[in-house]
Design an enzyme around this catalytic site. Structure first.
Site, PDB file in Angstrom:
ATOM      1  N   LYS A 177       3.877   6.963 -26.735  1.00  0.00           N
ATOM      2  CA  LYS A 177       4.586   6.091 -25.801  1.00  0.00           C
ATOM      3  C   LYS A 177       5.150   4.917 -26.599  1.00  0.00           C
ATOM      4  O   LYS A 177       4.413   4.028 -27.024  1.00  0.00           O
ATOM      5  CB  LYS A 177       3.648   5.544 -24.725  1.00  0.00           C
ATOM      6  N   GLU A 252      -4.584  -1.878 -34.246  1.00  0.00           N
ATOM      7  CA  GLU A 252      -3.916  -2.810 -35.177  1.00  0.00           C
ATOM      8  C   GLU A 252      -3.305  -3.899 -34.326  1.00  0.00           C
ATOM      9  O   GLU A 252      -2.396  -3.643 -33.540  1.00  0.00           O
ATOM     10  CB  GLU A 252      -2.817  -2.093 -35.973  1.00  0.00           C
ATOM     11  N   CYS A 286       3.667  -8.569 -37.559  1.00  0.00           N
ATOM     12  CA  CYS A 286       2.236  -8.851 -37.474  1.00  0.00           C
ATOM     13  C   CYS A 286       1.772  -9.566 -38.728  1.00  0.00           C
ATOM     14  O   CYS A 286       0.797 -10.307 -38.705  1.00  0.00           O
ATOM     15  CB  CYS A 286       1.469  -7.560 -37.276  1.00  0.00           C
ATOM     16  N   GLU A 387      -1.182 -16.949 -32.089  1.00  0.00           N
ATOM     17  CA  GLU A 387      -0.046 -16.176 -32.597  1.00  0.00           C
ATOM     18  C   GLU A 387       1.182 -16.475 -31.745  1.00  0.00           C
ATOM     19  O   GLU A 387       1.139 -16.346 -30.526  1.00  0.00           O
ATOM     20  CB  GLU A 387      -0.363 -14.675 -32.539  1.00  0.00           C
TER      21      GLU A 387
END
Ligand code: NAD
Length: 497
Positions: A177, A252, A286, A387
């Site tokens: 997906k 992750e 990331c 973040e």
């Protein structure tokens, strides 16, 4: 919708519409007037069909000799290479990063495909002596079955390839997906698999929302591996969804990566590294550098250099080869970035440059923000801790090396870190003491290569690694095999005393 192409799901070797009868648009974040494609808004029934196809295909695919699976991957890699420019241009249109970077993204997928194709002739196990005479011991890797992948938008083809290629070479089948912002890149990957004759059901793509398609992919009992890349918040939910029936779960997740600059560093290099780390992919990596900590002796000099260079970064549509930074991915991400800029200002950080949305002319049609640098950022501030996933660099300063290490580790995440120094002792000490999955010396926090393990510590990951042979450990299980050719019963730990 005019001539806009409608893309279907890829299930059991065929392109099929969702049973929901609904679709969604994929728009260019650099120009929201442009619809890049229309995709299926799939439902749980679509997922059911894809999982059934993958479960059926697994029965045969697991028995195809791994070198043969590798041959197919070699052909896929070669076709991705042929189509590299087209795939990369479409990727810039769907997610905004500049064309040089989308070429890099496609290249990463190609590299991973070649790498895993080669693994088809390795997939090494161990042979080891037995404690008994006339007995042979070995280990072999065995596939697990159906794998579900849920992927983010920032590496639209690289991350799907990082998951798909090792899964396939190990003999698993796949349902993927893609992120709703970037389904086109994965559709291109499916086209290549189809063109190269992958057996029906071995790879499948179902587009749609995380809540519907993602949840169905996690919960189905036939799925044995879920590999997810995305935010820590969603990763936690994925992990909880996998726990009840002990699915392998590879996560992750987020990062708050740091670059340390010592007073003996080559400052030109450190500035170049910080700019590429912070503003490459519009800070939406990331591994992006979101914290920069500079020794107090060189702080002011480096900030002046950074400001001058950051203000020269050309922002715009990534298909223009002279543009160095594209837009944020969508309105939500733009709003998040702007709200963090506000949080930084209200929290007492000092704005050095940027700090606002770019407007006027073509900028009004996209989600553009200026490269932004804050100084005076302390460890308590939210822009230090959270973040942001945008072009915002938070700068702090330190007096001693030990303090720099403490500051570097003062984060919930642990993906990537870098140190700039000419002192080899400090470089090695930092390499040992900064607790991350990836570490760079005199290089920016971004720039992973496919043959090294990729992943992070703490809230970035759950102990697995992608890429390299480490990925094989996610997509295979060890089977220990004992072959006794003595012709009699030999009882381990008993008969050899
Ligand atoms: P996200 O978590 O919002 O979405 C990731 C994927 O999860 C998407 O496909 C989304 O549709 C799906 N999803 C959303 N809700 C879901 C649910 N309830 N159940 C199942 N699936 C669901 O992340 P994003 O905004 O696409 O990507 C940005 C994040 O990804 C950042 O935090 C970034 O650090 C992280 N990231 C990490 C790595 C890494 O390797 N560590 C790499 C790239 C991005």
């Amino acid at each position: 919708m005019g001539d806009t192409k409608i893309y279907k799901n890829f299930i059991n070797g065929r392109w099929v519409e969702s049973g929901s009868g609904k679709t969604f648009e994929n728009r260019n974040p650099a120009n929201t007037d442009e619809v890049v494609g229309v995709f299926q808004k799939s439902n749980a029934d679509d997922v059911e069909q894809a999982l059934s196809a993958a479960a059926e295909a697994y029965k045969k695919w697991r028995l195809v000799p791994a070198p043969k699976r590798g041959e197919l991957l070699f052909r896929v890699a070669s076709k991705l290479w042929e189509r590299k420019e087209e795939i990369s241009r479409d990727m810039t249109r769907e997610m905004g990063k500049v064309i040089a970077e989308t070429r890099g993204d496609t290249q990463e997928a190609i590299d991973m495909t070649y790498y895993m194709a080669g693994e088809g002739r390795r997939l090494f196990g161990q042979t080891t002596p037995s404690e008994m005479p006339n007995k042979f011991n070995m280990t072999v890797r065995q596939p697990l079955g159906v794998c579900s992948f849920i992927t983010p938008w920032n590496f639209p083809i690289a991350i799907p390839a990082w998951k798909t290629m090792p899964a396939l070479i190990c003999g698993n089948t796949v349902v993927i997906k893609p992120a709703t912002d970037t389904p086109l890149s994965v559709a291109h990957m499916m086209e290549v698999f189809e063109e190269e004759g992958i057996p029906a059901g071995v790879v499948n793509m179902v587009t749609g929302s995380g809540g519907t398609v993602g949840t169905a992919l996690i919960n189905d009992a036939r799925v044995r591996v879920v590999s997810f890349t995305g935010s820590t918040e969603i990763g936690r939910k994925v992990s909880e969804g996998c726990a009840p029936n002990f699915k392998h779960c590879c996560l992750e997740m987020g990062g708050k990566n740091v670059q340390i600059v010592m007073d003996d560093a080559n400052l030109e290099l450190a500035v170049e590294g910080a700019l590429w780390g912070a503003f490459g992919t519009t800070g939406q990596r990331c591994t992006a550098t979101s914290r920069l900590i500079i020794h107090e002796k060189v702080h002011d000099k480096m900030i002046a250099m950074l400001k001058a260079q950051a203000e020269k970064i050309k922002v715009g549509n990534g298909l223009d080869e002279t543009v160095k930074m594209g837009p944020c991915i969508n309105q939500g991400q733009l709003d998040t970035v702007l709200s963090y800029i506000d949080i930084g200002l209200k929290g007492g950080a000092e704005l050095v440059t940027g700090g606002e949305r770019l407007t006027g002319g073509p900028y009004d049609k996209g989600f553009f923000v200026k490269p932004t640098i804050f100084t005076g950022v302390t460890q308590k501030m939210r822009i230090w801790r959270e973040e942001i996933f945008g072009p915002v660099l938070s700068v702090g300063t330190f007096k001693t090396f030990d303090q720099a290490i403490e500051m570097a580790n003062d984060t919930a995440y642990g993906l990537s870190a870098a140190i700039y120094t000419q002192d080899i002792n400090k470089a090695y000490t930092a390499m040992r003491d900064v607790y991350t999955g990836i570490f760079y010396v005199n290089a920016p926090t971004i720039g992973a290569e496919t043959h090294l393990p990729f992943g992070g510590t703490k809230e970035t990951g759950n102990g697995h690694r992608e890429a390299a042979t480490a990925a094989l450990d996610v997509f295979s299980e060890w089977k220990s095999v004992y072959v006794d050719f003595s012709g009699k019963i030999q009882r381990a730990q008993i008969d050899n005393q």
